[in-house]
Structure formats: structure tokens, C-alpha cells
Write a protein that holds these residues in place. Structure first.
Motif, PDB file in Angstrom:
ATOM      1  N   TYR A   1       8.265  -1.007  -6.962  1.00  0.00           N
ATOM      2  CA  TYR A   1       6.974  -0.608  -6.383  1.00  0.00           C
ATOM      3  C   TYR A   1       7.100   0.519  -5.369  1.00  0.00           C
ATOM      4  N   GLY A   2       8.312   0.960  -5.107  1.00  0.00           N
ATOM      5  CA  GLY A   2       8.517   2.053  -4.170  1.00  0.00           C
ATOM      6  C   GLY A   2       9.928   2.027  -3.625  1.00  0.00           C
ATOM      7  N   PRO A   3      10.405   3.163  -3.107  1.00  0.00           N
ATOM      8  CA  PRO A   3      11.757   3.207  -2.544  1.00  0.00           C
ATOM      9  C   PRO A   3      11.870   2.273  -1.333  1.00  0.00           C
ATOM     10  N   VAL A   4      12.924   1.450  -1.328  1.00  0.00           N
ATOM     11  CA  VAL A   4      13.091   0.442  -0.292  1.00  0.00           C
ATOM     12  C   VAL A   4      14.218   0.844   0.657  1.00  0.00           C
ATOM     13  N   THR A   5      13.929   0.798   1.950  1.00  0.00           N
ATOM     14  CA  THR A   5      14.923   1.081   2.986  1.00  0.00           C
ATOM     15  C   THR A   5      15.025  -0.117   3.918  1.00  0.00           C
ATOM     16  N   VAL A   6      16.240  -0.508   4.265  1.00  0.00           N
ATOM     17  CA  VAL A   6      16.437  -1.518   5.295  1.00  0.00           C
ATOM     18  C   VAL A   6      16.764  -0.790   6.593  1.00  0.00           C
ATOM     19  N   ALA A   7      15.905  -0.933   7.574  1.00  0.00           N
ATOM     20  CA  ALA A   7      16.069  -0.222   8.840  1.00  0.00           C
ATOM     21  C   ALA A   7      17.211  -0.817   9.650  1.00  0.00           C
ATOM     22  N   SER A   8      17.795  -0.013  10.499  1.00  0.00           N
ATOM     23  CA  SER A   8      18.828  -0.493  11.410  1.00  0.00           C
ATOM     24  C   SER A   8      18.191  -0.989  12.706  1.00  0.00           C
ATOM     25  N   THR A   9      18.654  -2.141  13.168  1.00  0.00           N
ATOM     26  CA  THR A   9      18.226  -2.660  14.471  1.00  0.00           C
ATOM     27  C   THR A   9      19.384  -2.581  15.469  1.00  0.00           C
ATOM     28  N   LEU A  10      20.348  -1.744  15.184  1.00  0.00           N
ATOM     29  CA  LEU A  10      21.540  -1.648  16.031  1.00  0.00           C
ATOM     30  C   LEU A  10      21.404  -0.576  17.103  1.00  0.00           C
ATOM     31  N   GLU A  11      20.330   0.197  17.063  1.00  0.00           N
ATOM     32  CA  GLU A  11      20.086   1.210  18.087  1.00  0.00           C
ATOM     33  C   GLU A  11      19.001   0.718  19.038  1.00  0.00           C
ATOM     34  N   GLY A  12      19.144   1.047  20.312  1.00  0.00           N
ATOM     35  CA  GLY A  12      18.126   0.707  21.284  1.00  0.00           C
ATOM     36  C   GLY A  12      18.436  -0.571  22.042  1.00  0.00           C
ATOM     37  N   LYS A  13      18.058  -0.580  23.310  1.00  0.00           N
ATOM     38  CA  LYS A  13      18.282  -1.745  24.174  1.00  0.00           C
ATOM     39  C   LYS A  13      17.035  -2.606  24.324  1.00  0.00           C
ATOM     40  N   THR A  14      15.912  -2.130  23.802  1.00  0.00           N
ATOM     41  CA  THR A  14      14.657  -2.873  23.876  1.00  0.00           C
ATOM     42  C   THR A  14      13.997  -2.859  22.504  1.00  0.00           C
ATOM     43  N   ILE A  15      13.031  -3.739  22.323  1.00  0.00           N
ATOM     44  CA  ILE A  15      12.268  -3.739  21.069  1.00  0.00           C
ATOM     45  C   ILE A  15      11.563  -2.401  20.883  1.00  0.00           C
ATOM     46  N   ALA A  16      11.043  -1.848  21.966  1.00  0.00           N
ATOM     47  CA  ALA A  16      10.358  -0.558  21.884  1.00  0.00           C
ATOM     48  C   ALA A  16      11.310   0.550  21.455  1.00  0.00           C
ATOM     49  N   GLU A  17      12.548   0.534  21.959  1.00  0.00           N
ATOM     50  CA  GLU A  17      13.529   1.553  21.578  1.00  0.00           C
ATOM     51  C   GLU A  17      13.965   1.378  20.127  1.00  0.00           C
ATOM     52  N   MET A  18      14.110   0.132  19.679  1.00  0.00           N
ATOM     53  CA  MET A  18      14.432  -0.104  18.270  1.00  0.00           C
ATOM     54  C   MET A  18      13.331   0.462  17.383  1.00  0.00           C
ATOM     55  N   ALA A  19      12.080   0.200  17.755  1.00  0.00           N
ATOM     56  CA  ALA A  19      10.944   0.687  16.966  1.00  0.00           C
ATOM     57  C   ALA A  19      10.911   2.211  16.928  1.00  0.00           C
ATOM     58  N   ALA A  20      11.149   2.835  18.066  1.00  0.00           N
ATOM     59  CA  ALA A  20      11.127   4.299  18.129  1.00  0.00           C
ATOM     60  C   ALA A  20      12.234   4.901  17.265  1.00  0.00           C
ATOM     61  N   ALA A  21      13.410   4.277  17.265  1.00  0.00           N
ATOM     62  CA  ALA A  21      14.515   4.767  16.448  1.00  0.00           C
ATOM     63  C   ALA A  21      14.190   4.659  14.963  1.00  0.00           C
ATOM     64  N   ILE A  22      13.540   3.556  14.568  1.00  0.00           N
ATOM     65  CA  ILE A  22      13.147   3.395  13.167  1.00  0.00           C
ATOM     66  C   ILE A  22      12.093   4.424  12.784  1.00  0.00           C
TER      67      ILE A  22
END
Length: 234
Positions: free
Chosen positions: A27-48
Motif C-alpha cells: 500500500y506504500g513504501p514503508v519506513t521504520v523511523a529511528s528513535t535513537l536520536e534526541g533526548k526528549t520526545i519532542a527531539e525524537m519527533a523533530a528528527a523523524i
């Protein structure tokens, strides 16, 4: 076809979505995002957000659900559909944070692998507590993430904000999925999100704990395929 971004939970690698990648790929190209960057949830989200397509369907499990909600807060215009799996919108309670800090203090390189193996009964349905494949997957993923990255994830989760005020603004087709025996983010937390998100759909997976995507992959896949193929106006 719409790109699909999957966000893993704490101590999880792309293996947590192994079955879902295959199910969603048509149904579409699938990517698994990395949660290994960032010290906060907000930083993880921004990196993704910095590494994903301009528009995408978004699904997150557990901590990945917190990151997905933060992505919706930071850039709602970029998300076409949202799936929240085995997660909640509430912040940590003081009791939860205290338990996490106690666990952090107990873990070292000498006992990390053993504790990962012993953690399985807490995160799965009683029927799956002796499942060696699930135990081995939990250990593999945890060792791949490692103690230092895990500690950073724990700190990020403890400091996360209350996302409940953000829920009514979500205007994309939303799936909320939970295991019927999830003790970490129980069904009543899923029901709370569904009640607040306009038009959200609830799926409660039978005989399932917190690790829904690997515990009951077929049921989760069915829900996700229905979600990704749903017309916006249906």
C-alpha cells in the motif's frame, strides 16, 4: 501510494514491526523511523520529521505512540493518517516515574540481558509468557538498543507532556489499537483517546498484552490494512 512511517517503542528495533512491514508494503513504501536520536520526545519527533517525506501515514507503538502524538503536535499538516498502538496520551504519573528510576538504578551491563528475558511476562498476555520466540525477540531488540540509549529513552518518556489537550485537533483517519490484557497502557486509556479524537476507530485485540505487533501480528495487520485502505470520507 502514500509513504508509511512506523515508530518503534522503547527498547525496540524495526523487528517490532517485522510482520507489519510485509503487510503494509503493498500500500506504500514503508519506513521504520529511528528513535535513537534526541533526548526528549519532542527531539525524537523533530528528527523523524527531518528525514521523512513531506506527507505520510504514521503509526507508533508504545513510546512510538508518544512520538507520533508529538509529530501531530509539531506538523499535523504532514500526516495523512494516524495509528496509535499500545499507547496512551497521558503523561507519566509520579509512581510510574519512580518505578522507571528504580529500574534504571538496578540495570548494568552484567544483568541487562537477563533482565530483558525476565521482562517478557510483564509485557505480554499470560498465554504468551513462555513463548521463547517472543522472549528472544525482546532480548535481541533490547541488546541492539543498549543500556545508554534505553536510559535516554526512559528519561524522555518520563518527561513527556500530557497530549490529551491535543487530541480533539486531530483531523485525520485515526486507528487506536490495544491488547485486551495490556497492563502498561490498558484499554481504558485507548478508549479515552478514541473519545477525544474525532472519528477515531478502536480495535481491542483479544489475548494480547502490550507487545501487540509481535504478540498478535495477524490481528494487528488486519487492523492496519483496513486503516491504510480506508477512504478519508468513510
Amino acid at each position: 501510494m502514500t509513504p508509511i512511517v512506523l515508530v518503534p517503542g522503547m527498547l525496540c528495533t524495526p523487528e517490532i514491526f517485522a510482520s507489519q512491514i510485509t503487510a503494509l508494503w503493498p500500500y506504500g513504501p514503508v519506513t521504520v523511523a529511528s528513535t535513537l536520536e534526541g533526548k526528549t520526545i519532542a527531539e525524537m519527533a523533530a528528527a523523524i520529521l527531518a528525514s521523512t517525506p513531506p506527507r505520510f501515514a504514521l503509526a507508533g507503538i508504545s513510546m512510538g505512540g508518544y512520538v507520533a502524538l508529538e509529530i501531530m503536535r509539531q506538523a499535523p499538516e504532514r500526516v495523512t493518517k494516524l495509528a496509535l498502538l499500545s499507547t496512551e496520551a497521558r503523561p507519566d504519573t509520579p509512581e510510574q516515574s519512580a518505578q522507571r528510576r528504580t529500574l534504571l538504578a538496578q540495570v548494568d551491563t552484567g544483568n541487562f540481558e537477563t533482565l530483558l528475558a525476565l521482562a517478557l511476562p510483564a509485557i505480554v498476555h499470560p498465554a504468551h509468557q513462555e513463548d521463547s520466540a517472543l522472549r528472544e525477540a525482546n532480548v535481541r531488540m533490547g541488546l541492539a538498543v543498549g543500556i545508554e540509549r534505553w536510559a535516554r529513552q526512559v528519561e524522555a518518556v518520563m518527561a513527556r507532556i500530557d497530549y490529551r489537550p491535543c487530541l480533539p485537533a486531530i483531523s485525520v483517519p485515526t486507528l487506536v489499537l490495544v491488547g485486551d490484557s495490556d497492563t502498561f497502557t490498558p484499554p481504558n486509556r485507548a478508549e479515552e483517546m478514541v473519545a477525544a479524537i474525532p472519528g477515531a476507530r478502536l480495535v481491542v485485540v483479544p489475548e494480547c498484552g502490550h507487545a501487540s505487533t509481535i504478540e498478535q501480528p495477524d490481528a494487528v495487520n488486519r487492523a492496519l490494512v483496513e486503516w491504510i485502505t480506508q477512504r478519508r470520507d468513510s
